[in-house]
Design a protein around this motif. Sequence first.
Motif, PDB file in Angstrom:
ATOM      1  N   ALA A  82     -47.584  -2.883 -13.345  1.00 27.57           N
ATOM      2  CA  ALA A  82     -47.429  -3.624 -14.590  1.00 27.57           C
ATOM      3  C   ALA A  82     -48.610  -3.303 -15.494  1.00 27.57           C
ATOM      4  CB  ALA A  82     -47.363  -5.129 -14.324  1.00 27.57           C
ATOM      5  N   ASP A  83     -48.315  -2.801 -16.674  1.00 29.18           N
ATOM      6  CA  ASP A  83     -49.362  -2.335 -17.576  1.00 29.18           C
ATOM      7  C   ASP A  83     -49.479  -3.272 -18.765  1.00 29.18           C
ATOM      8  OD1 ASP A  83     -51.385  -0.680 -18.376  1.00 29.18           O
ATOM      9  OD2 ASP A  83     -50.080   0.838 -19.244  1.00 29.18           O
ATOM     10  N   TYR A 113     -45.775  -4.623 -19.776  1.00 28.13           N
ATOM     11  CA  TYR A 113     -44.468  -4.091 -19.416  1.00 28.13           C
ATOM     12  C   TYR A 113     -44.504  -3.648 -17.958  1.00 28.13           C
ATOM     13  CZ  TYR A 113     -45.762   0.872 -19.246  1.00 28.13           C
ATOM     14  OH  TYR A 113     -46.313   2.082 -18.890  1.00 28.13           O
ATOM     15  N   GLN A 114     -43.345  -3.604 -17.321  1.00 27.47           N
ATOM     16  CA  GLN A 114     -43.237  -3.200 -15.929  1.00 27.47           C
ATOM     17  C   GLN A 114     -42.849  -1.723 -15.887  1.00 27.47           C
ATOM     18  OE1 GLN A 114     -40.261  -5.212 -13.447  1.00 27.47           O
ATOM     19  NE2 GLN A 114     -41.886  -5.576 -11.967  1.00 27.47           N
ATOM     20  N   HIS A 247     -51.559 -13.674 -16.066  1.00 33.27           N
ATOM     21  CA  HIS A 247     -50.388 -13.564 -16.941  1.00 33.27           C
ATOM     22  C   HIS A 247     -49.199 -13.009 -16.158  1.00 33.27           C
ATOM     23  CE1 HIS A 247     -48.158 -12.786 -20.699  1.00 33.27           C
ATOM     24  NE2 HIS A 247     -47.819 -11.639 -20.142  1.00 33.27           N
ATOM     25  N   ALA A 248     -49.431 -11.957 -15.368  1.00 35.52           N
ATOM     26  CA  ALA A 248     -48.350 -11.345 -14.594  1.00 35.52           C
ATOM     27  C   ALA A 248     -47.812 -12.294 -13.530  1.00 35.52           C
ATOM     28  CB  ALA A 248     -48.841 -10.058 -13.943  1.00 35.52           C
ATOM     29  N   ALA A 249     -48.678 -13.172 -13.021  1.00 35.44           N
ATOM     30  CA  ALA A 249     -48.299 -14.072 -11.938  1.00 35.44           C
ATOM     31  C   ALA A 249     -47.810 -15.431 -12.429  1.00 35.44           C
ATOM     32  CB  ALA A 249     -49.483 -14.268 -10.996  1.00 35.44           C
TER      33      ALA A 249
END
Length: 339
Positions: A82-83, A113-114, A247-249
């Motif tokens: 994930a960037d 984005y993934q 944020h991703a989690a």
Amino acid sequence: MKLATLKDSTRDGRLVVVSKDLTRCSEVGHIARTLQAALDDWAHVGPRLAQVAQGIETGAQPTVRFHEHDATSPLPRAYQWADGSAYVNHVELVRKARNVEMPESFWTDPLMYQGGSDAFLGPREPIPLADEAWDADMEAELAVIVGDVPMGASIEEARNAILFVMLVNDVSLRGLIPAEFAKGFGFFQSKPSSAFSPVAVSPEELGAAWDGGRLHLPLHVDLNGQPFGRANAGIDMTFDFPQLIAHAAKTRALVAGTIIGSGTVSNKLDGGPGRPIAEGGAGYSCIAEIRTVETITRGAPKTPFLQFGDVVRIEMTDEKGHSIFGAIEQTVTKYERQQ
């Protein structure tokens, strides 16, 4: 601790521990054959790998010569990549190039984005390009590998989950992005395989340059042997890695081996859009930025996107000039499908 994955007949290679100066390594198949296997049991395996690393430095551990050309990306494939876009200056410049306004929320809520994580390029493997009209671009970034992160993790939990830091070349096909975005669904064809540095480095190896969330050192980007970018990764990073991880989690747990990218490293420094190295600036970590600046200052871009035969080199050195992660060095080649 510094870890690398050497190429072999398998998809995932074999794990080695690398010396601090990147000259020697030790096979650790008896502890964990692959980096992902090590990450899956890090509480048990991590201390054993640390002992090997210490033994390499004291001479107590048998070693062989380490060659960066023999390395794949530390994780040749990952469960998740994930960037983010932590350097909002980069986002602002790239959107200007597309004549798109940037919402104010981008300064407070990270973009992410993934990406495709099923097959990364090795750090010395070519960038395969089928058509120069796709406008291939390098994007020099940093990334972290995390252990297991619970859903809804706090910033402190996210910080403690960072196990390794790497460099990234997140290749973009700028010519394909507008049509994909026009569909309202984002990157896919415009984001081919990324490449990571030969070595993944644990945060404690980075010393005072690592503050727990940012790495305060210049990222060296060369194009065809000429300096292109020297932006400092610790400057103008609006969101640090713990913020990106949290944020991703927010709505999902992240499994051990998840890679979180910083987005293209970008500095304003002088308060403007940044200047080329030849003009005394820090330069750029991607071609899209210099083309935007050329449009702003000269009315039109003049720097071409990557062409067949172009060579991109991405590296970071410590205060003494020693390479920390090894170098990503890739040549753009015409893609020919293997029969």
